[in-house]
Design an enzyme around this catalytic site. Structure first.
Site: not given
Ligand code: UD1
Length: 418
Positions: A22-23, A116, A121, A304, A396
């Protein structure tokens, strides 16, 4: 309202062909917007996150068809639009359309992304990356718009955000000059995005490391790409088998990117054997507690898998602790497992599990994807009947979870009852 009905207590035994990741497919779908020509993605999972993203693309003139795991995408007639909450609000992967549309058209906009409910986020790091490439951003209550002719440069991420790294890559492929993204996430799904783009003609060096050097401006062509297996779905099915005391042969994965998961399994006394293209797990006589486990960016233990591991350790004799370091409120599994008889609680970011209680069937509610998978696993191991609500979250990321567990001998079905 639909839900999943499970009568627990049967050992899971048999073989499963693992679905594609998925990711990985979500950023690759976004990247297909940059390709001039037909994109074919093989082993594409038929899950609602993919279907939602395809609908969003369709609203921007991008046609696609998904049949028997083969996804064809035609982006010839793509036009830039503002993705409203009806699209952006549904999946987190949608945020990657910002980088893709900005790269191709020099403009993009969307409502704040969904996904989720596991933490705030925010998208500040995504925005920071675009700004570093000289794009102009406007944020409002409706969402964010971003415009401009992108220029490469030095982009340093203060935290290895998966999504911000992927958006940076998508934008950098189209930017003028060379971009160096340091502090990049090294998750296997980021690596897959880079491989896809390279196959389509992009110039990317440092793939798989935290420093990516991207020379922008190459014209990308159509491409055919086969996804690797989903490592989190693999971990979920292996873990559920361990909880029920059975044996599983998981086909379609070498488990090369699963060290963080396997290390935690081995600490819990679950040993897997790996062959070319398959993983076997034979449930041990007993599951061991883990004194301290921390979620971390790759190659650490993935957030995850945290909910599923909480469920697994609720069956271990003794006390375990899991620290959730990535998402500040990913604890939806705790109250529901408690209802099933587990002695589990969270204090701040720490989940304390006093294992060894037998689980019993219960009506439980999933509020996010992985909590759903963990509750289904717990229900398979529990005594009696469980009803798991929130199957729309499970959909999902898991392609027909009930069918897969039925193939392994479980008594599980989707139902509209209750
Ligand atoms: C992706 C994955 C998700 C996984 C996560 C961490 C997808 C579609 N989803 O989510 O399944 O759990 O990586 O491995 O690939 N953050 C900020 N600011 C930002 C972006 C992130 O503060 O602009 C924080 C988030 O709130 C979180 C942490 O960084 O606490 C990790 O987020 P991130 O690595 O960006 O995860 P996703 O890309 O949303």
């Amino acid at each position: 309202m639909s839900c999943i009905r499970i009568v627990g207590g049967r050992k899971l035994e048999g073989e499963v062909m693992l679905q594609g990741s998925k990711n990985a497919v979500l950023p690759i779908l976004a990247a297909s917007v940059l390709c001039n020509g037909k994109v074919v993605i093989k082993r594409c999972p038929n899950i609602s996150d993919v279907r939602e993203l395809l609908q969003a693309l369709d609203s921007a003139g991008i046609k696609s068809s998904l049949r028997d795991g083969e996804l064809e995408v035609d982006t010839v007639n793509a036009t830039p639009i503002f993705f409203g909450p009806e699209y952006a609000g549904k999946t987190r992967g949608g945020v990657l359309l910002l980088g893709a549309f900005l790269g191709r058209f020099g403009e993009a906009g969307m409502a704040y992304p969904g996904g989720c409910v596991i933490g705030a986020r925010p998208i500040d790091l995504h925005c920071k990356v675009f700004r570093m490439m000289q794009a102009k951003l406007k944020e409002s209550e409706e969402g964010v718009t971003v415009k401009g002719k992108l220029k490469g440069g030095k982009i340093k991420l203060p935290y290895p955000s998966v999504g911000a790294t992927e958006n940076g890559i998508l934008a950098a492929v189209c930017a003028e000059g060379v971009s160096v993204i340091s502090g990049a996430a090294t998750e296997p799904e980021v690596t897959e995005l880079c491989r896809f783009l390279r196959k389509a003609g992009a110039k990317i060096r440092g793939i798989g490391t935290s420093v990516l050097e991207i020379t922008g401006g190459s014209r990308l062509h159509g491409v055919e790409y086969t996804l690797t297996g989903d490592r989190i779905v693999a971990g979920t099915y292996l873990g559920a088998t361990a909880m029920t005391g059975g044996e599983i042969l998981l086909r379609g994965t070498e488990g090369v990117c699963m060290k963080g998961i396997f290390d935690s399994f081995s600490a819990a006394g679950l040993s897997v054997s790996r062959n070319r293209d398959c993983i076997r797990l034979h449930a041990p006589g007993k599951i061991l507690p883990i004194k301290e486990l921390k979620t971390a960016p790759y190659p650490g233990f993935p957030t995850d898998m945290q909910s599923q591991m909480t469920a697994i350790l609720s069956l271990a004799e003794g006390e375990s602790k899991i620290y959730e370091t990535v998402f500040e409120s990913r604890f939806g599994v705790v109250p529901e497992l408690k209802k099933m008889g587990a002695d589990v609680q969270n204090e701040g970011r720490c989940i304390r599990i006093r294992g060894g209680n037998r689980l019993h069937g219960e009506t439980v509610y999933a509020t996010d994807l992985r909590t759903g998978a963990a509750l289904v696993s717990a229900a398979l191991a529990a005594e009696g009947e469980s009803i798991v609500y929130g199957d729309e979250y499970i959909d999902r990321g898991y392609e027909d979870i009930c069918k897969t567990f039925r193939l392994l001998g479980a008594d599980i079905s989707e139902t509209d009852e209750k």
